[in-house]
Design a protein around this motif. Structure first.
Motif, PDB file in Angstrom:
ATOM      1  N   TRP A 198     -26.456 -30.762 -12.829  1.00  0.00           N
ATOM      2  CA  TRP A 198     -26.381 -29.508 -13.572  1.00  0.00           C
ATOM      3  C   TRP A 198     -27.701 -28.727 -13.562  1.00  0.00           C
ATOM      4  CZ3 TRP A 198     -23.328 -30.651 -18.747  1.00  0.00           C
ATOM      5  CH2 TRP A 198     -22.089 -31.242 -18.424  1.00  0.00           C
ATOM      6  N   ARG A 199     -28.710 -29.287 -12.942  1.00  0.00           N
ATOM      7  CA  ARG A 199     -30.027 -28.645 -12.951  1.00  0.00           C
ATOM      8  C   ARG A 199     -29.936 -27.244 -12.353  1.00  0.00           C
ATOM      9  NH1 ARG A 199     -32.745 -32.540 -10.748  1.00  0.00           N
ATOM     10  NH2 ARG A 199     -33.246 -33.516 -12.757  1.00  0.00           N
ATOM     11  N   GLY A 200     -30.548 -26.281 -13.023  1.00  0.00           N
ATOM     12  CA  GLY A 200     -30.518 -24.894 -12.577  1.00  0.00           C
ATOM     13  C   GLY A 200     -29.362 -24.100 -13.143  1.00  0.00           C
ATOM     14  N   LYS A 201     -28.460 -24.768 -13.870  1.00  0.00           N
ATOM     15  CA  LYS A 201     -27.334 -24.074 -14.500  1.00  0.00           C
ATOM     16  C   LYS A 201     -27.538 -23.975 -16.010  1.00  0.00           C
ATOM     17  CE  LYS A 201     -24.015 -25.701 -11.029  1.00  0.00           C
ATOM     18  NZ  LYS A 201     -22.718 -26.408 -10.806  1.00  0.00           N
ATOM     19  N   ARG A 202     -26.790 -23.091 -16.608  1.00  0.00           N
ATOM     20  CA  ARG A 202     -26.801 -23.003 -18.063  1.00  0.00           C
ATOM     21  C   ARG A 202     -25.849 -24.069 -18.614  1.00  0.00           C
ATOM     22  NH1 ARG A 202     -30.095 -19.260 -18.813  1.00  0.00           N
ATOM     23  NH2 ARG A 202     -30.073 -19.581 -21.072  1.00  0.00           N
ATOM     24  N   VAL A 203     -26.191 -24.608 -19.773  1.00  0.00           N
ATOM     25  CA  VAL A 203     -25.398 -25.670 -20.366  1.00  0.00           C
ATOM     26  C   VAL A 203     -24.786 -25.161 -21.671  1.00  0.00           C
ATOM     27  CG1 VAL A 203     -25.406 -28.000 -21.333  1.00  0.00           C
ATOM     28  CG2 VAL A 203     -26.813 -27.473 -19.319  1.00  0.00           C
ATOM     29  N   MET A 204     -23.453 -25.211 -21.724  1.00  0.00           N
ATOM     30  CA  MET A 204     -22.723 -24.793 -22.921  1.00  0.00           C
ATOM     31  C   MET A 204     -22.309 -26.023 -23.720  1.00  0.00           C
ATOM     32  SD  MET A 204     -22.837 -21.550 -22.500  1.00  0.00           S
ATOM     33  CE  MET A 204     -21.860 -21.112 -23.946  1.00  0.00           C
ATOM     34  N   LEU A 205     -22.566 -25.987 -25.024  1.00  0.00           N
ATOM     35  CA  LEU A 205     -22.133 -27.021 -25.953  1.00  0.00           C
ATOM     36  C   LEU A 205     -20.920 -26.484 -26.700  1.00  0.00           C
ATOM     37  CD1 LEU A 205     -22.576 -29.727 -27.481  1.00  0.00           C
ATOM     38  CD2 LEU A 205     -24.107 -28.467 -29.024  1.00  0.00           C
ATOM     39  N   ASN A 206     -19.793 -27.179 -26.596  1.00  0.00           N
ATOM     40  CA  ASN A 206     -18.524 -26.683 -27.139  1.00  0.00           C
ATOM     41  C   ASN A 206     -18.008 -27.591 -28.247  1.00  0.00           C
ATOM     42  OD1 ASN A 206     -18.292 -24.637 -25.003  1.00  0.00           O
ATOM     43  ND2 ASN A 206     -17.871 -26.378 -23.665  1.00  0.00           N
ATOM     44  N   PHE A 207     -17.544 -26.981 -29.319  1.00  0.00           N
ATOM     45  CA  PHE A 207     -16.916 -27.700 -30.428  1.00  0.00           C
ATOM     46  C   PHE A 207     -15.484 -27.212 -30.558  1.00  0.00           C
ATOM     47  CE2 PHE A 207     -21.418 -27.805 -31.322  1.00  0.00           C
ATOM     48  CZ  PHE A 207     -21.652 -29.034 -31.922  1.00  0.00           C
ATOM     49  N   GLY A 208     -14.517 -28.149 -30.556  1.00  0.00           N
ATOM     50  CA  GLY A 208     -13.129 -27.762 -30.747  1.00  0.00           C
ATOM     51  C   GLY A 208     -12.881 -27.213 -32.135  1.00  0.00           C
ATOM     52  N   ALA A 209     -13.422 -27.884 -33.158  1.00  0.00           N
ATOM     53  CA  ALA A 209     -13.326 -27.399 -34.536  1.00  0.00           C
ATOM     54  C   ALA A 209     -14.213 -28.252 -35.431  1.00  0.00           C
ATOM     55  CB  ALA A 209     -11.895 -27.433 -35.051  1.00  0.00           C
ATOM     56  N   VAL A 210     -14.872 -27.579 -36.374  1.00  0.00           N
ATOM     57  CA  VAL A 210     -15.702 -28.236 -37.386  1.00  0.00           C
ATOM     58  C   VAL A 210     -15.392 -27.582 -38.726  1.00  0.00           C
ATOM     59  CG1 VAL A 210     -18.036 -28.828 -38.126  1.00  0.00           C
ATOM     60  CG2 VAL A 210     -17.546 -28.592 -35.680  1.00  0.00           C
ATOM     61  N   ASP A 211     -15.054 -28.380 -39.708  1.00  0.00           N
ATOM     62  CA  ASP A 211     -14.661 -27.852 -41.017  1.00  0.00           C
ATOM     63  C   ASP A 211     -15.786 -28.152 -42.024  1.00  0.00           C
ATOM     64  OD1 ASP A 211     -13.224 -26.841 -43.118  1.00  0.00           O
ATOM     65  OD2 ASP A 211     -11.559 -28.244 -42.966  1.00  0.00           O
ATOM     66  N   TRP A 212     -16.554 -27.157 -42.494  1.00  0.00           N
ATOM     67  CA  TRP A 212     -16.269 -25.750 -42.419  1.00  0.00           C
ATOM     68  C   TRP A 212     -17.464 -24.956 -41.870  1.00  0.00           C
ATOM     69  CZ3 TRP A 212     -18.360 -21.806 -45.637  1.00  0.00           C
ATOM     70  CH2 TRP A 212     -17.787 -20.523 -45.431  1.00  0.00           C
ATOM     71  N   LYS A 213     -18.628 -25.106 -42.458  1.00  0.00           N
ATOM     72  CA  LYS A 213     -19.826 -24.406 -41.971  1.00  0.00           C
ATOM     73  C   LYS A 213     -20.699 -25.398 -41.221  1.00  0.00           C
ATOM     74  CE  LYS A 213     -23.802 -21.537 -43.322  1.00  0.00           C
ATOM     75  NZ  LYS A 213     -24.772 -22.244 -42.453  1.00  0.00           N
ATOM     76  N   ALA A 214     -20.981 -25.074 -39.955  1.00  0.00           N
ATOM     77  CA  ALA A 214     -21.766 -25.961 -39.105  1.00  0.00           C
ATOM     78  C   ALA A 214     -23.062 -25.291 -38.679  1.00  0.00           C
ATOM     79  CB  ALA A 214     -20.965 -26.349 -37.869  1.00  0.00           C
ATOM     80  N   ASP A 215     -24.168 -26.019 -38.789  1.00  0.00           N
ATOM     81  CA  ASP A 215     -25.464 -25.619 -38.234  1.00  0.00           C
ATOM     82  C   ASP A 215     -25.844 -26.651 -37.189  1.00  0.00           C
ATOM     83  OD1 ASP A 215     -26.748 -23.376 -40.202  1.00  0.00           O
ATOM     84  OD2 ASP A 215     -25.537 -24.800 -41.345  1.00  0.00           O
ATOM     85  N   VAL A 216     -26.337 -26.175 -36.035  1.00  0.00           N
ATOM     86  CA  VAL A 216     -26.546 -27.067 -34.904  1.00  0.00           C
ATOM     87  C   VAL A 216     -27.975 -26.942 -34.379  1.00  0.00           C
ATOM     88  CG1 VAL A 216     -25.697 -27.750 -32.623  1.00  0.00           C
ATOM     89  CG2 VAL A 216     -24.116 -26.735 -34.290  1.00  0.00           C
ATOM     90  N   TRP A 217     -28.629 -28.111 -34.157  1.00  0.00           N
ATOM     91  CA  TRP A 217     -29.966 -28.156 -33.568  1.00  0.00           C
ATOM     92  C   TRP A 217     -29.960 -29.032 -32.321  1.00  0.00           C
ATOM     93  CZ3 TRP A 217     -28.985 -28.337 -38.748  1.00  0.00           C
ATOM     94  CH2 TRP A 217     -29.668 -27.461 -39.594  1.00  0.00           C
ATOM     95  N   VAL A 218     -30.736 -28.634 -31.331  1.00  0.00           N
ATOM     96  CA  VAL A 218     -30.998 -29.463 -30.160  1.00  0.00           C
ATOM     97  C   VAL A 218     -32.509 -29.591 -30.018  1.00  0.00           C
ATOM     98  CG1 VAL A 218     -30.837 -29.643 -27.646  1.00  0.00           C
ATOM     99  CG2 VAL A 218     -28.860 -28.856 -28.969  1.00  0.00           C
ATOM    100  N   ASN A 219     -33.015 -30.811 -30.075  1.00  0.00           N
ATOM    101  CA  ASN A 219     -34.460 -31.067 -29.976  1.00  0.00           C
ATOM    102  C   ASN A 219     -35.255 -30.240 -30.986  1.00  0.00           C
ATOM    103  OD1 ASN A 219     -34.004 -32.868 -27.838  1.00  0.00           O
ATOM    104  ND2 ASN A 219     -34.044 -31.203 -26.335  1.00  0.00           N
ATOM    105  N   ASP A 220     -34.794 -30.240 -32.226  1.00  0.00           N
ATOM    106  CA  ASP A 220     -35.436 -29.528 -33.339  1.00  0.00           C
ATOM    107  C   ASP A 220     -35.310 -28.009 -33.264  1.00  0.00           C
ATOM    108  OD1 ASP A 220     -36.202 -31.945 -34.372  1.00  0.00           O
ATOM    109  OD2 ASP A 220     -38.292 -31.798 -33.730  1.00  0.00           O
ATOM    110  N   VAL A 221     -34.628 -27.488 -32.260  1.00  0.00           N
ATOM    111  CA  VAL A 221     -34.446 -26.045 -32.111  1.00  0.00           C
ATOM    112  C   VAL A 221     -33.046 -25.680 -32.589  1.00  0.00           C
ATOM    113  CG1 VAL A 221     -34.396 -24.106 -30.493  1.00  0.00           C
ATOM    114  CG2 VAL A 221     -36.031 -25.979 -30.153  1.00  0.00           C
ATOM    115  N   LYS A 222     -32.955 -24.773 -33.543  1.00  0.00           N
ATOM    116  CA  LYS A 222     -31.637 -24.360 -33.997  1.00  0.00           C
ATOM    117  C   LYS A 222     -30.984 -23.517 -32.902  1.00  0.00           C
ATOM    118  CE  LYS A 222     -28.939 -22.565 -37.829  1.00  0.00           C
ATOM    119  NZ  LYS A 222     -28.899 -22.063 -39.217  1.00  0.00           N
ATOM    120  N   VAL A 223     -29.804 -23.945 -32.476  1.00  0.00           N
ATOM    121  CA  VAL A 223     -29.131 -23.266 -31.363  1.00  0.00           C
ATOM    122  C   VAL A 223     -27.932 -22.437 -31.821  1.00  0.00           C
ATOM    123  CG1 VAL A 223     -29.907 -24.921 -29.622  1.00  0.00           C
ATOM    124  CG2 VAL A 223     -27.764 -25.347 -30.873  1.00  0.00           C
ATOM    125  N   GLY A 224     -27.531 -22.583 -33.089  1.00  0.00           N
ATOM    126  CA  GLY A 224     -26.438 -21.747 -33.560  1.00  0.00           C
ATOM    127  C   GLY A 224     -25.804 -22.270 -34.830  1.00  0.00           C
TER     128      GLY A 224
END
Length: 604
Positions: free
Chosen positions: A116-142
């Protein structure tokens, strides 16, 4: 974000394998599929078959978890949770409640494949109930709000240059203490209200994409003009981008279409295009390719169907539901989609499809998906098996006064600005993410009067957003002269107590014939049905009696009906099957015979 939040509890520290670490929590009944759950290979099927890419990585499995006071970060993780089962469920391995004053934390590490090197990587969630905050390596991504809809995050910029990456998800779910859509979830289950479902409850996965890639499809069939329109949204507005659509009947290419990035693509279908119906659920496979300067940057595998939902007045002056310009009596069960071991989440894909297959075996041609949204694969199974779906909006907020058998003369619920925002946001997201599934024939913005507000405005907005489907304003709720359907509820037996000559009149709920079977009960000493019997013979006799009553009401005006219900759910024991799906509580042959007669009642 403090480093303490990212404390890693390695599986090796627990000194046993993943299989040995995990076991279902609690002592409630379970389905036979619970025994097939393997924490090292949980729900391995591609989770979004209507928009599938060839490369992906499943992140289901054992994650670390902690439950903290709201606003506090965990100093350590308490143990492991099996994703994607809600924390309250048995299959999560945790079986704990959170409530409005707590937050649920998830943590795991993951690697990105070298390819996957050189491509963008999408992180997908089917569903999370209810409010989700997401971090990758201490960086908030959404972040995301909404317990029933998928979301995707581009995490490329937060990824480590080499080695493993750390993923943390924080979830807050107020259940019935908040204004958000929640369906039948409550903090204190009783009667028709069930256990809360908090946190991740559908598959989590990653996939690689190019800088300019397809973000969504919107496929609309038009059987009257033998054409298909395809709207493709992309991540960037690239003037050099060209979208190519190919439609196949098996391996045979039958139609193509091209358009510049952002343009609606018209695909001319064959004059003898095969139509989708419950009797013949034919699906065309579809390939959508995005090119820049002749080079493929993204490729999506999908499918579609040629079908049309509408209404029309018959020779007797009754407005009937139609499929493909032919009258069809739509008849099916109220399907709540709950599982004793996984709550909102079926233990396996085989379990997920089982209820649909049994519904077909019972002779039904429709399912009403009741105040819940299923994972994407459920709708694909309905497409493949041939089941029309009436899709409810999950309810929330409060209940205004209820007038069941007249046009409403009272005052509608006055929702807060926050409550209305969450309703509109999630209803739009639900319609968008389910738009491409041919099986969905009816949208239901409200069930009964639960949270019902601004009915005529919401119905008009729903119809405008998706004019290709019918709108049932409020199933069994407060009635207004809008939308396509007047929907009555009457328990236990069918009854036509109100009629609208200008719309299709349907019986949106009836039945509820109960039978408690020892050894298959969620609560052995607390269960109920609208009427209760002791043997399958008695239940079958009552079912057939009600079905015959319904059959006699079809010439008088009913155009569809919904029987309560597919399975028992928690304390409700009025299912055609037990909650654990181990016992069918009726004579299947007799039920199928009368159901088939009802479904064929308008065939001419």
């Amino acid at each position: 974000m403090k480093k303490s939040i990212l404390v890693t509890v390695l599986a090796a520290a627990l000194g046993v394998s993943a299989q040995a670490q995990w076991h279902p929590a609690g002592d409630k009944i379970k389905t036979s599929w619970a025994e097939q759950v393997n924490p090292e290979n949980v729900l391995p099927e591609y989770p979004r078959p209507v928009m599938e890419r060839g490369e992906w990585k499943n992140l289901n499995g054992l994650w670390n978890y902690a439950i903290t006071e709201r606003g506090a970060a965990p100093s350590a993780y308490e143990g492991q949770i099996l994703v994607p089962f809600a924390v309250e469920s048995s299959l999560s391995g945790v079986g704990k409640t959170c409530g409005p004053n707590k937050e649920l934390w998830y943590q795991r590490t993951f690697s990105v494949p070298a390819a996957w090197r050189g491509k963008r990587v999408m992180l997908n969630f089917g569903a999370v109930d209810w409010k989700a905050d997401v971090w990758v390596n201490d960086v908030k991504v959404g972040e995301h709000t909404g317990g029933y809809t998928p979301f995707s995050l581009d995490i490329t910029a937060a990824l480590a240059a080499k080695g493993d990456n750390q993923l943390v998800v924080k979830v807050w779910d107020p259940t019935d203490r908040g204004p958000q859509p929640r369906g039948k979830q409550v903090n204190r289950p009783e009667g028709i209200w069930y256990t809360a479902v908090s946190g991740i409850w559908q598959t989590v996965w990653m996939e690689p994409v190019a800088d300019n890639h397809i973000t969504s499809l919107r496929t609309t069939p038009d059987i009257d003009h033998n054409r298909l329109t395809v709207d493709v949204a992309t991540s960037t507005c690239c003037p050099q981008g060209v979208v190519e659509v190919k439609v196949f009947d098996g391996k045979q290419l039958v139609a193509t279409g091209k358009g510049l990035n952002g343009q609606t693509i018209d695909v001319r279908m064959p004059a003898n295009a095969k139509l989708w119906s419950p009797a013949s659920p034919f699906l065309y496979t579809m390939e959508v390719v995005l090119k820049e300067n002749g080079r493929v940057t993204d490729k999506i595998d999908s499918y579609t169907a040629m079908r049309k939902y509408s209404t029309r007045r018959d020779a007797d002056g009754i407005v009937r539901l139609q499929l493909n310009n032919r009258d069809i009596f739509q008849f099916g069960p109220l399907d709540q989609g709950w599982w004793p071991d996984g709550l909102y989440t079926a233990p396996t894909d085989e379990a997920l499809v089982y209820d649909i297959k049994k519904t077909k075996d019972f002779g039904f041609n429709m399912i009403r998906k009741h105040v819940k949204v299923e994972p994407a694969r459920w709708y694909t199974h309905c497409d493949q098996i041939g089941m029309i779906v009436w899709q409810d909006m999950p309810s929330g907020d409060r209940e205004p006064e209820w007038q069941m058998y007249n046009y409403f003369t009272g005052s509608e619920l006055n929702r807060s600005e926050e409550s209305e925002y969450h309703y509109r946001k999630e209803w739009k997201e639900i319609m968008d993410c389910l738009y491409n599934y041919p099986c969905i024939g009816v949208w239901i913005p409200f069930n009964e009067r639960w949270g019902q507000f601004k009915t005529e405005e919401i119905v008009a907005w729903t119809k405008k957003h998706d004019p290709s489907r019918l709108v049932n304003p409020a199933s069994g709720g407060n009635h207004f002269p809008c939308g396509d359907i007047l929907d009555l509820h009457h328990y236990p037996n069918p009854s036509l107590d109100f009629y609208d000559a200008g719309r299709a009149t349907v019986l949106g709920e009836y039945g509820g014939i109960g039978m408690a079977l020892e050894g298959h009960l969620w609560e052995p000493n607390h269960n109920w049905g609208y009427v209760k019997f002791n043997t399958p013979e008695e239940v079958t006799k009552e079912y057939v009696d009600y079905a015959n009553q319904l059959y006699r009401l079809i010439p008088r005006g009913f155009s569809a009906a919904v029987y309560t219900q597919t399975t028992d759910v928690e304390m409700e024991v009025n299912g055609l099957m037990t909650y654990d799906r181990k016992v069918i509580k009726v004579n299947e042959e007799k039920v199928k015979a009368i159901n088939t007669q009802i479904c064929n009642s308008l065939n001419r």
